[in-house]
Design a protein around this motif. Structure first.
Motif, PDB file in Angstrom:
ATOM      1  N   VAL A 171      -8.631  15.996 -10.336  1.00  0.00           N
ATOM      2  CA  VAL A 171      -9.030  14.784  -9.611  1.00  0.00           C
ATOM      3  C   VAL A 171      -8.372  13.584 -10.282  1.00  0.00           C
ATOM      4  CG1 VAL A 171     -10.922  13.284  -8.888  1.00  0.00           C
ATOM      5  CG2 VAL A 171     -11.258  15.766  -8.946  1.00  0.00           C
ATOM      6  N   LEU A 172      -7.682  12.766  -9.492  1.00  0.00           N
ATOM      7  CA  LEU A 172      -7.044  11.557 -10.003  1.00  0.00           C
ATOM      8  C   LEU A 172      -7.742  10.331  -9.441  1.00  0.00           C
ATOM      9  CD1 LEU A 172      -4.623  10.053 -11.433  1.00  0.00           C
ATOM     10  CD2 LEU A 172      -3.496  10.131  -9.199  1.00  0.00           C
ATOM     11  N   LEU A 173      -8.116   9.425 -10.332  1.00  0.00           N
ATOM     12  CA  LEU A 173      -8.568   8.097  -9.926  1.00  0.00           C
ATOM     13  C   LEU A 173      -7.444   7.133 -10.269  1.00  0.00           C
ATOM     14  CD1 LEU A 173     -10.524   5.909  -9.040  1.00  0.00           C
ATOM     15  CD2 LEU A 173     -11.550   5.978 -11.321  1.00  0.00           C
ATOM     16  N   PHE A 174      -6.864   6.534  -9.239  1.00  0.00           N
ATOM     17  CA  PHE A 174      -5.692   5.669  -9.427  1.00  0.00           C
ATOM     18  C   PHE A 174      -6.003   4.272  -8.927  1.00  0.00           C
ATOM     19  CE2 PHE A 174      -1.884   3.651  -7.696  1.00  0.00           C
ATOM     20  CZ  PHE A 174      -1.023   3.717  -8.776  1.00  0.00           C
ATOM     21  N   VAL A 175      -5.642   3.265  -9.729  1.00  0.00           N
ATOM     22  CA  VAL A 175      -5.759   1.875  -9.293  1.00  0.00           C
ATOM     23  C   VAL A 175      -4.476   1.135  -9.659  1.00  0.00           C
ATOM     24  CG1 VAL A 175      -6.978   1.266 -11.430  1.00  0.00           C
ATOM     25  CG2 VAL A 175      -7.036  -0.296  -9.493  1.00  0.00           C
ATOM     26  N   SER A 176      -3.963   0.366  -8.711  1.00  0.00           N
ATOM     27  CA  SER A 176      -2.819  -0.505  -8.957  1.00  0.00           C
ATOM     28  C   SER A 176      -3.312  -1.933  -8.761  1.00  0.00           C
ATOM     29  CB  SER A 176      -1.676  -0.179  -7.989  1.00  0.00           C
ATOM     30  OG  SER A 176      -0.501  -0.848  -8.359  1.00  0.00           O
ATOM     31  N   GLU A 177      -3.371  -2.687  -9.847  1.00  0.00           N
ATOM     32  CA  GLU A 177      -4.045  -3.986  -9.829  1.00  0.00           C
ATOM     33  C   GLU A 177      -3.365  -5.006  -8.926  1.00  0.00           C
ATOM     34  OE1 GLU A 177      -6.389  -5.108 -13.625  1.00  0.00           O
ATOM     35  OE2 GLU A 177      -4.442  -4.388 -14.304  1.00  0.00           O
ATOM     36  N   ALA A 178      -2.046  -5.151  -9.035  1.00  0.00           N
ATOM     37  CA  ALA A 178      -1.353  -6.174  -8.255  1.00  0.00           C
ATOM     38  C   ALA A 178      -1.549  -5.956  -6.759  1.00  0.00           C
ATOM     39  CB  ALA A 178       0.137  -6.181  -8.602  1.00  0.00           C
ATOM     40  N   GLU A 179      -1.516  -4.706  -6.339  1.00  0.00           N
ATOM     41  CA  GLU A 179      -1.675  -4.381  -4.920  1.00  0.00           C
ATOM     42  C   GLU A 179      -3.143  -4.293  -4.497  1.00  0.00           C
ATOM     43  OE1 GLU A 179       2.279  -2.959  -6.267  1.00  0.00           O
ATOM     44  OE2 GLU A 179       0.243  -2.784  -7.032  1.00  0.00           O
ATOM     45  N   ARG A 180      -4.040  -4.341  -5.482  1.00  0.00           N
ATOM     46  CA  ARG A 180      -5.483  -4.174  -5.221  1.00  0.00           C
ATOM     47  C   ARG A 180      -5.722  -2.890  -4.441  1.00  0.00           C
ATOM     48  NH1 ARG A 180      -6.877 -10.479  -3.600  1.00  0.00           N
ATOM     49  NH2 ARG A 180      -6.499 -11.353  -5.667  1.00  0.00           N
ATOM     50  N   TYR A 181      -5.133  -1.844  -4.965  1.00  0.00           N
ATOM     51  CA  TYR A 181      -5.147  -0.547  -4.287  1.00  0.00           C
ATOM     52  C   TYR A 181      -5.856   0.474  -5.166  1.00  0.00           C
ATOM     53  CZ  TYR A 181      -3.374   3.699  -2.031  1.00  0.00           C
ATOM     54  OH  TYR A 181      -3.251   4.907  -1.409  1.00  0.00           O
ATOM     55  N   TYR A 189       0.821  -1.207   0.000  1.00  0.00           N
ATOM     56  CA  TYR A 189       0.000   0.000   0.000  1.00  0.00           C
ATOM     57  C   TYR A 189       0.858   1.262   0.000  1.00  0.00           C
ATOM     58  CZ  TYR A 189      -4.454  -2.424   0.621  1.00  0.00           C
ATOM     59  OH  TYR A 189      -5.577  -3.184   0.427  1.00  0.00           O
ATOM     60  N   GLY A 190       2.007   1.188   0.677  1.00  0.00           N
ATOM     61  CA  GLY A 190       2.895   2.342   0.677  1.00  0.00           C
ATOM     62  C   GLY A 190       3.443   2.642  -0.705  1.00  0.00           C
ATOM     63  N   ARG A 191       3.858   1.593  -1.433  1.00  0.00           N
ATOM     64  CA  ARG A 191       4.366   1.782  -2.803  1.00  0.00           C
ATOM     65  C   ARG A 191       3.266   2.313  -3.718  1.00  0.00           C
ATOM     66  NH1 ARG A 191       8.363   0.691  -0.279  1.00  0.00           N
ATOM     67  NH2 ARG A 191      10.102  -0.643  -0.900  1.00  0.00           N
ATOM     68  N   ALA A 192       2.057   1.746  -3.584  1.00  0.00           N
ATOM     69  CA  ALA A 192       0.955   2.173  -4.443  1.00  0.00           C
ATOM     70  C   ALA A 192       0.549   3.616  -4.148  1.00  0.00           C
ATOM     71  CB  ALA A 192      -0.238   1.235  -4.269  1.00  0.00           C
ATOM     72  N   ALA A 193       0.508   3.980  -2.873  1.00  0.00           N
ATOM     73  CA  ALA A 193       0.158   5.354  -2.510  1.00  0.00           C
ATOM     74  C   ALA A 193       1.195   6.337  -3.051  1.00  0.00           C
ATOM     75  CB  ALA A 193       0.046   5.481  -0.988  1.00  0.00           C
ATOM     76  N   ASN A 194       2.461   5.951  -2.986  1.00  0.00           N
ATOM     77  CA  ASN A 194       3.520   6.797  -3.522  1.00  0.00           C
ATOM     78  C   ASN A 194       3.382   6.957  -5.034  1.00  0.00           C
ATOM     79  OD1 ASN A 194       6.172   8.201  -3.300  1.00  0.00           O
ATOM     80  ND2 ASN A 194       6.867   6.485  -4.547  1.00  0.00           N
ATOM     81  N   MET A 195       3.061   5.854  -5.727  1.00  0.00           N
ATOM     82  CA  MET A 195       2.848   5.923  -7.167  1.00  0.00           C
ATOM     83  C   MET A 195       1.669   6.835  -7.510  1.00  0.00           C
ATOM     84  SD  MET A 195       3.493   4.873 -10.350  1.00  0.00           S
ATOM     85  CE  MET A 195       4.327   3.281 -10.420  1.00  0.00           C
ATOM     86  N   ALA A 196       0.592   6.758  -6.729  1.00  0.00           N
ATOM     87  CA  ALA A 196      -0.576   7.600  -6.977  1.00  0.00           C
ATOM     88  C   ALA A 196      -0.216   9.081  -6.887  1.00  0.00           C
ATOM     89  CB  ALA A 196      -1.683   7.260  -5.980  1.00  0.00           C
ATOM     90  N   ARG A 197       0.558   9.445  -5.895  1.00  0.00           N
ATOM     91  CA  ARG A 197       0.932  10.852  -5.735  1.00  0.00           C
ATOM     92  C   ARG A 197       1.886  11.307  -6.836  1.00  0.00           C
ATOM     93  NH1 ARG A 197      -1.336   8.819  -2.004  1.00  0.00           N
ATOM     94  NH2 ARG A 197      -2.379   9.914  -0.296  1.00  0.00           N
ATOM     95  N   ARG A 198       2.756  10.415  -7.285  1.00  0.00           N
ATOM     96  CA  ARG A 198       3.631  10.761  -8.408  1.00  0.00           C
ATOM     97  C   ARG A 198       2.809  10.996  -9.674  1.00  0.00           C
ATOM     98  NH1 ARG A 198       7.092   6.165  -7.618  1.00  0.00           N
ATOM     99  NH2 ARG A 198       6.908   5.784  -9.843  1.00  0.00           N
ATOM    100  N   GLN A 199       1.796  10.163  -9.886  1.00  0.00           N
ATOM    101  CA  GLN A 199       0.951  10.323 -11.058  1.00  0.00           C
ATOM    102  C   GLN A 199       0.146  11.620 -10.991  1.00  0.00           C
ATOM    103  OE1 GLN A 199       0.811   8.511 -13.962  1.00  0.00           O
ATOM    104  NE2 GLN A 199       2.681   7.692 -13.047  1.00  0.00           N
ATOM    105  N   PHE A 200      -0.268  12.000  -9.815  1.00  0.00           N
ATOM    106  CA  PHE A 200      -0.991  13.263  -9.651  1.00  0.00           C
ATOM    107  C   PHE A 200      -0.127  14.430 -10.111  1.00  0.00           C
ATOM    108  CE2 PHE A 200      -2.644  16.924  -7.379  1.00  0.00           C
ATOM    109  CZ  PHE A 200      -4.019  16.762  -7.473  1.00  0.00           C
ATOM    110  N   LEU A 201       1.148  14.388  -9.726  1.00  0.00           N
ATOM    111  CA  LEU A 201       2.060  15.470 -10.099  1.00  0.00           C
ATOM    112  C   LEU A 201       2.482  15.375 -11.566  1.00  0.00           C
ATOM    113  CD1 LEU A 201       4.333  15.496  -6.905  1.00  0.00           C
ATOM    114  CD2 LEU A 201       2.436  17.046  -7.450  1.00  0.00           C
ATOM    115  N   GLU A 202       2.804  14.160 -12.020  1.00  0.00           N
ATOM    116  CA  GLU A 202       3.291  13.995 -13.389  1.00  0.00           C
ATOM    117  C   GLU A 202       2.240  14.336 -14.435  1.00  0.00           C
ATOM    118  OE1 GLU A 202       4.899  10.089 -13.829  1.00  0.00           O
ATOM    119  OE2 GLU A 202       6.450  10.392 -12.290  1.00  0.00           O
ATOM    120  N   ASN A 203       0.970  14.206 -14.075  1.00  0.00           N
ATOM    121  CA  ASN A 203      -0.107  14.531 -15.009  1.00  0.00           C
ATOM    122  C   ASN A 203      -0.624  15.950 -14.818  1.00  0.00           C
ATOM    123  OD1 ASN A 203      -0.883  12.020 -16.672  1.00  0.00           O
ATOM    124  ND2 ASN A 203      -0.601  11.198 -14.618  1.00  0.00           N
ATOM    125  N   ASN A 204       0.131  16.743 -14.040  1.00  0.00           N
ATOM    126  CA  ASN A 204      -0.154  18.178 -13.871  1.00  0.00           C
ATOM    127  C   ASN A 204      -1.535  18.464 -13.298  1.00  0.00           C
ATOM    128  OD1 ASN A 204       2.359  19.161 -14.950  1.00  0.00           O
ATOM    129  ND2 ASN A 204       1.621  18.585 -16.985  1.00  0.00           N
TER     130      ASN A 204
END
Length: 204
Positions: free
Chosen positions: A125-135, A100-115
């Motif tokens: 508004v970002l809707l983020f899903v990471s399938e392997a982590e079910r996050y 969950y920590g890795r997925a949450a970090n990825m979500a925040r990076r995507q929020f910034l990288e997509n401006n």
């Protein structure tokens, strides 16, 4: 792991486009296969198990030399490393907090990288899903958070997580986007036409 095909990607893009016609929010959806490769954790598990191998050897009816035990340890370590490279098994070796920590970090990076933090009125508004982590996480910028409490997203997140666990990522994604659209239309209705960010589904 679920694969979203091109037709499904287009249907999601069309849905986002439709939603943004009724709200001032800028909506981005990101689906990641997984948020980290977690290479070191399976190796640590393999090493720990290999180190424990001498314990049962002590109770075996035959004698092994020190060289034999070391050889068995090395062979076991290599075999386990290979076994733990299987994705379905590897992800189960990762502690939930780490996943969950890795997925949450990825979500925040995507929020910034997509401006999403640079939209007019701070309405990203970002809707983020990471399938392997079910996050699943919904991250909204300040202009949205002033209108929509985080608790209003939670029901949508819970439903989406259940869909991901069942292998129905596309169906869960569609349902969640529609739910987000309804909330945004209610609290942040459209006051002017704009489209600052692309509406396509981002796959990682």
């Amino acid at each position: 792991m679920t694969i979203i095909n091109p037709d499904q990607q287009q249907s999601v893009a069309d849905l986002i486009t439709d939603i943004e016609q009724h709200t001032d929010a800028e909506f981005v959806a990101v689906v990641a296969r997984q948020s980290d490769d977690y290479r070191y954790i399976p190796v640590l598990w393999a090493a720990a198990i290999a180190l424990l191998i001498p314990l049962p050897v002590l109770f075996m009816p035959f004698w092994l030399t020190t060289a034999d035990v070391v050889l068995v340890q090395w062979l076991s370590f290599l075999a386990l490393v290979g076994l733990f490279r299987i994705p379905a098994l590897r992800i189960r070796l990762i502690p939930k907090a780490v996943r969950y920590g890795r997925a949450a970090n990825m979500a925040r990076r995507q929020f910034l990288e997509n401006n999403l933090h640079h939209t007019r009125g701070e309405t990203g508004v970002l809707l983020f899903v990471s399938e392997a982590e079910r996050y699943v996480e919904i991250i909204a910028d300040r202009g949205i958070n002033q209108q929509v409490a985080q608790t209003q997203w939670q029901g949508l997140v819970d439903d989406f997580v259940a869909a991901v666990k069942a292998g129905n990522t596309h169906e869960g994604l569609t349902h969640c986007i529609k739910g987000c659209g309804a909330i945004l239309q209610q609290h942040v209705p459209a006051t002017h036409q704009k489209n600052e960010l692309p509406n396509h589904l981002i796959l990682l």
